[in-house]
Design an enzyme around this catalytic site. Structure first.
Site, PDB file in Angstrom:
ATOM      1  N   ASN A  34       0.878  -1.160   0.000  1.00 27.88           N
ATOM      2  CA  ASN A  34       0.000   0.000   0.000  1.00 27.88           C
ATOM      3  C   ASN A  34       0.920   1.215   0.000  1.00 27.88           C
ATOM      4  O   ASN A  34       1.435   1.622   1.046  1.00 27.88           O
ATOM      5  CB  ASN A  34      -0.885  -0.044   1.253  1.00 27.88           C
ATOM      6  CG  ASN A  34      -1.837   1.130   1.324  1.00 27.88           C
ATOM      7  OD1 ASN A  34      -1.774   2.051   0.503  1.00 27.88           O
ATOM      8  ND2 ASN A  34      -2.709   1.107   2.307  1.00 27.88           N
ATOM      9  N   GLU A  63      -8.031  -5.851   4.968  1.00 29.91           N
ATOM     10  CA  GLU A  63      -7.925  -5.496   3.550  1.00 29.91           C
ATOM     11  C   GLU A  63      -6.730  -6.185   2.896  1.00 29.91           C
ATOM     12  O   GLU A  63      -6.811  -6.611   1.747  1.00 29.91           O
ATOM     13  CB  GLU A  63      -7.820  -3.973   3.414  1.00 29.91           C
ATOM     14  CG  GLU A  63      -9.110  -3.282   3.810  1.00 29.91           C
ATOM     15  CD  GLU A  63      -8.939  -1.819   4.149  1.00 29.91           C
ATOM     16  OE1 GLU A  63      -9.131  -0.997   3.247  1.00 29.91           O
ATOM     17  OE2 GLU A  63      -8.606  -1.508   5.304  1.00 29.91           O
ATOM     18  N   HIS A  85     -13.075   2.462   0.303  1.00 29.63           N
ATOM     19  CA  HIS A  85     -13.056   1.398   1.338  1.00 29.63           C
ATOM     20  C   HIS A  85     -13.700   0.114   0.821  1.00 29.63           C
ATOM     21  O   HIS A  85     -14.152  -0.723   1.624  1.00 29.63           O
ATOM     22  CB  HIS A  85     -13.847   1.809   2.613  1.00 29.63           C
ATOM     23  CG  HIS A  85     -13.182   2.849   3.457  1.00 29.63           C
ATOM     24  ND1 HIS A  85     -13.912   3.768   4.173  1.00 29.63           N
ATOM     25  CD2 HIS A  85     -11.879   3.102   3.725  1.00 29.63           C
ATOM     26  CE1 HIS A  85     -13.075   4.551   4.846  1.00 29.63           C
ATOM     27  NE2 HIS A  85     -11.842   4.169   4.589  1.00 29.63           N
ATOM     28  N   ARG A 128      -2.607  -2.172  -3.393  1.00 25.16           N
ATOM     29  CA  ARG A 128      -3.826  -1.423  -3.146  1.00 25.16           C
ATOM     30  C   ARG A 128      -3.794  -0.189  -4.046  1.00 25.16           C
ATOM     31  O   ARG A 128      -2.832   0.576  -4.024  1.00 25.16           O
ATOM     32  CB  ARG A 128      -3.890  -0.967  -1.691  1.00 25.16           C
ATOM     33  CG  ARG A 128      -5.101  -0.117  -1.453  1.00 25.16           C
ATOM     34  CD  ARG A 128      -5.062   0.557  -0.117  1.00 25.16           C
ATOM     35  NE  ARG A 128      -6.282   1.320   0.061  1.00 25.16           N
ATOM     36  CZ  ARG A 128      -6.356   2.427   0.775  1.00 25.16           C
ATOM     37  NH1 ARG A 128      -5.296   2.891   1.381  1.00 25.16           N
ATOM     38  NH2 ARG A 128      -7.499   3.057   0.894  1.00 25.16           N
ATOM     39  N   ARG A 151     -12.081  14.794   8.451  1.00 22.83           N
ATOM     40  CA  ARG A 151     -12.896  15.208   7.293  1.00 22.83           C
ATOM     41  C   ARG A 151     -14.331  15.494   7.727  1.00 22.83           C
ATOM     42  O   ARG A 151     -14.880  14.781   8.554  1.00 22.83           O
ATOM     43  CB  ARG A 151     -12.917  14.109   6.226  1.00 22.83           C
ATOM     44  CG  ARG A 151     -11.602  13.921   5.537  1.00 22.83           C
ATOM     45  CD  ARG A 151     -11.682  12.818   4.479  1.00 22.83           C
ATOM     46  NE  ARG A 151     -10.457  12.047   4.497  1.00 22.83           N
ATOM     47  CZ  ARG A 151     -10.378  10.761   4.222  1.00 22.83           C
ATOM     48  NH1 ARG A 151     -11.455  10.075   3.892  1.00 22.83           N
ATOM     49  NH2 ARG A 151      -9.228  10.134   4.264  1.00 22.83           N
TER      50      ARG A 151
END
Ligand code: ADP
Length: 414
Positions: A7, A395, A189, A99, A250
C-alpha cells in the site's frame, strides 16, 4: 504462494507478506508471514517490522524515495535479520498485490497489471490526485525490482462499488459534468466493505445472494455501504473520500455553498478550503482537540467538555442517519456490521449509533457488545430483528487472495 501486499502512499509504504493459495482460501488458513510500514520516505525514514509475535522492530534508515524504500524493505525481508524463515531470496516472493485507491469506471474488479492496466490507473489520476500517483509509483518500483516475470495485481478501493445503480451514483448537477469530467459517486473502502460482508456470510452460513446488510467502516476515514444480495448498491463516500460520514479530520456531508462562504469570509483559495475540509474538520474540527476517537472518549470519561461531547454526538448521529437512509433505500436489511479502528474496538460508539434504532428492530446486547473488541461476532440480542455484528477488517488479506485468484484465473466471489 507468498504474496507481497503493498500500500504505497506519497511518503509511506505499508506492506505484508501473506502465504495463501486456493486451498488455504477455502479453509480460511492463510498465513501472515510478516508486516510493517516505512514512514517519512524522502529523508530519515522510520521502519516498523513485525514477524509473528516474537519479532517486533523499529529503526530508521535514510531512504530517498519509494523505489529505495521498497528495495530496502525486500532486502530486509529476505535477509536473516528479518527471521522470516519462509523467504530466503526474492524468488520466494511469488506475486505482488497492490492497493490502488481509484479505479474510476474502468476497473470493476481486481486486474493483472500489464501496460494497458498501468495506463488505466494513470488515467484515473485526476480522480484521485492525492492517492493514485503514490500507488502507481509503488507498482513501477515493484516491476523494476522483481522484473516482469513476477505477476502483479491491482486491487481497487472503488471496484466493489461498481454495482451501484445510476440513480444512486448520479449527482444532481449539469449532466455534462459527468460526461466531461466523470463527476459521480464512486465510493471507497471497497476492499474493507467486501471483506466484512464475506466474513458476515461465512459466520452465518449464507450465500452471497442472501447478504443484505449495512456495513460501517469507522476508522480515521469513515464510510457506510448498503449491500443488497451481495452487491454494493449505495455508499456514503462520493467522487472523493470527503463525502458522507463525519471522520477523524474530514467533514463528510455539508451544504456545498459553504465552500464559497468559507473562501470569502476567511480569505482562502478553493484548494485551501478543500484542505480545511479534509484535514482540519470532522472530530478534530468540532472538538478542537484531536481526531482520535479513543482520546475523545477518554476525555469524556474524565470530565465534561462540551465540544468533545458534541464531536462524538455529531459523529454517531450522522452514522445513524445513514443507517436509516440505507434501510429505506434498500428496503430493509438483515444486519449492520461495524469495522475499522472505531467500529472494531469501541462498544460505546457502536451502542451510541444503534441507540434509537429499536423502531427498526435493532437491540444491542450490552454484554455481547462489551466483549466484542478486536474479534468477530454478534452484538445484538437474540430477540433483535435487525442483527448487529462487529467484524475486524483485513484489507491486506483480501488483496493477497485477489492476487492469487486473478493470477490463477479463478473468478473471485466478491
Ligand atoms: P485508519 O483509517 O487510518 O486505518 P484505523 O482503522 O486504525 O485507522 O482507526 C483509527 C481510529 O480508531 C482512531 O480514531 C482511534 O482512536 C480509533 N480507535 C482505536 N481503538 C479504539 C478504542 N478502543 N476505542 C475507541 N476508538 C478506538
Amino acid at each position: 504462494m507468498n504474496v507481497l501486499v503493498l500500500n504505497a502512499g506519497s511518503s509511506s509504504l505499508k506492506f505484508q507478506v501473506i502465504a495463501t493459495d486456493l486451498e488455504r482460501i477455502r479453509q480460511h488458513q492463510d498465513q501472515r508471514l510478516c508486516k510493517g510500514e516505512v514512514e517519512r520516505v524522502g529523508g530519515e525514514a522510520i521502519v516498523s517490522f513485525q514477524a509473528g509475535e516474537a519479532v517486533q522492530r523499529k529503526f530508521t534508515a535514510p531512504l530517498r524515495d519509494l523505489p529505495a524504500a521498497l528495495d530496502f524493505l525486500v532486502r530486509y525481508v529476505v535477509s536473516d535479520k528479518s527471521e522470516v524463515r519462509e523467504i530466503k531470496s526474492t524468488a520466494d516472493i511469488h506475486a505482488v498485490g497492490h492497493r490502488v485507491v481509484h479505479g474510476g469506471e474502468l476497473f470493476s474488479e481486481s486486474a493483472l497489471i500489464d501496460d494497458e492496466v498501468l495506463r488505466g490507473i494513470e488515467d484515473c489520476i485526476d480522480l484521485a490526485p492525492l492517492h493514485n500517483p503514490g500507488n502507481l509509483q509503488g507498482i513501477v518500483a515493484a516491476r523494476q525490482l522483481f522484473g516482469k516475470d513476477t505477476p502483479q495485481v491491482a486491487v481497487f478501493d472503488t471496484s466493489f462499488h461498481h454495482t451501484i445503480p445510476e440513480p444512486a451514483y448520479t449527482y444532481a448537477i449539469p449532466y455534462h459534468l459527468y460526461r466531461r469530467h466523470r463527476m459521480r459517486r464512486y465510493g471507497f473502502h471497497g476492499t474493507s466493505h467486501r471483506y466484512v460482508a464475506y466474513r458476515y456470510r461465512a459466520l452465518r452460513g449464507l450465500t452471497r445472494e442472501q447478504t443484505n446488510i449495512i456495513t460501517f467502516h469507522l476508522g480515521n476515514g469513515c464510510s457506510a455501504t448498503a449491500i443488497k444480495e451481495g452487491n454494493s448498491v449505495d455508499t456514503s463516500m462520493g467522487m472523493t473520500p470527503l463525502e458522507g460520514l463525519v471522520m477523524g479530520t474530514r467533514s463528510g456531508d455539508l451544504d456545498p455553498a459553504i465552500v464559497n462562504l468559507i473562501a470569502t469570509k476567511e480569505g482562502l483559495s478553493a484548494s485551501e478550503v478543500e484542505t480545511l475540509l479534509n484535514k482540519h474538520s470532522g472530530l478534530l474540527g468540532i472538538s478542537g482537540l484531536t481526531n482520535d476517537m479513543r482520546e475523545l472518549l477518554a476525555e469524556l470519561r474524565e470530565h465534561e467538555d462540551r465540544r468533545v461531547r458534541l464531536a462524538v454526538e455529531v459523529f454517531c448521529y450522522r452514522a445513524r442517519k445513514y443507517m436509516g437512509a440505507f434501510l429505506a433505500t434498500m428496503g430493509g436489511a438483515d444486519a449492520v456490521v461495524f469495522t475499522g479502528g472505531i467500529g472494531e474496538n469501541s462498544p460505546e460508539i457502536r451502542n451510541r449509533i444503534c441507540d434509537g434504532m429499536q423502531w427498526a428492530g435493532l437491540e444491542i446486547d450490552a454484554s455481547r457488545n462489551e466483549q466484542m473488541i478486536g474479534r468477530e461476532g454478534l452484538i445484538s440480542t437474540d430477540a433483535s430483528k435487525l442483527l448487529a455484528y462487529a467484524i475486524p477488517t483485513d484489507e491486506e488479506l483480501l488483496i493477497a487472495r485477489d492476487t492469487v485468484r486473478v493470477i490463477l484465473g479463478e473468478p473471485h466471489p466478491s
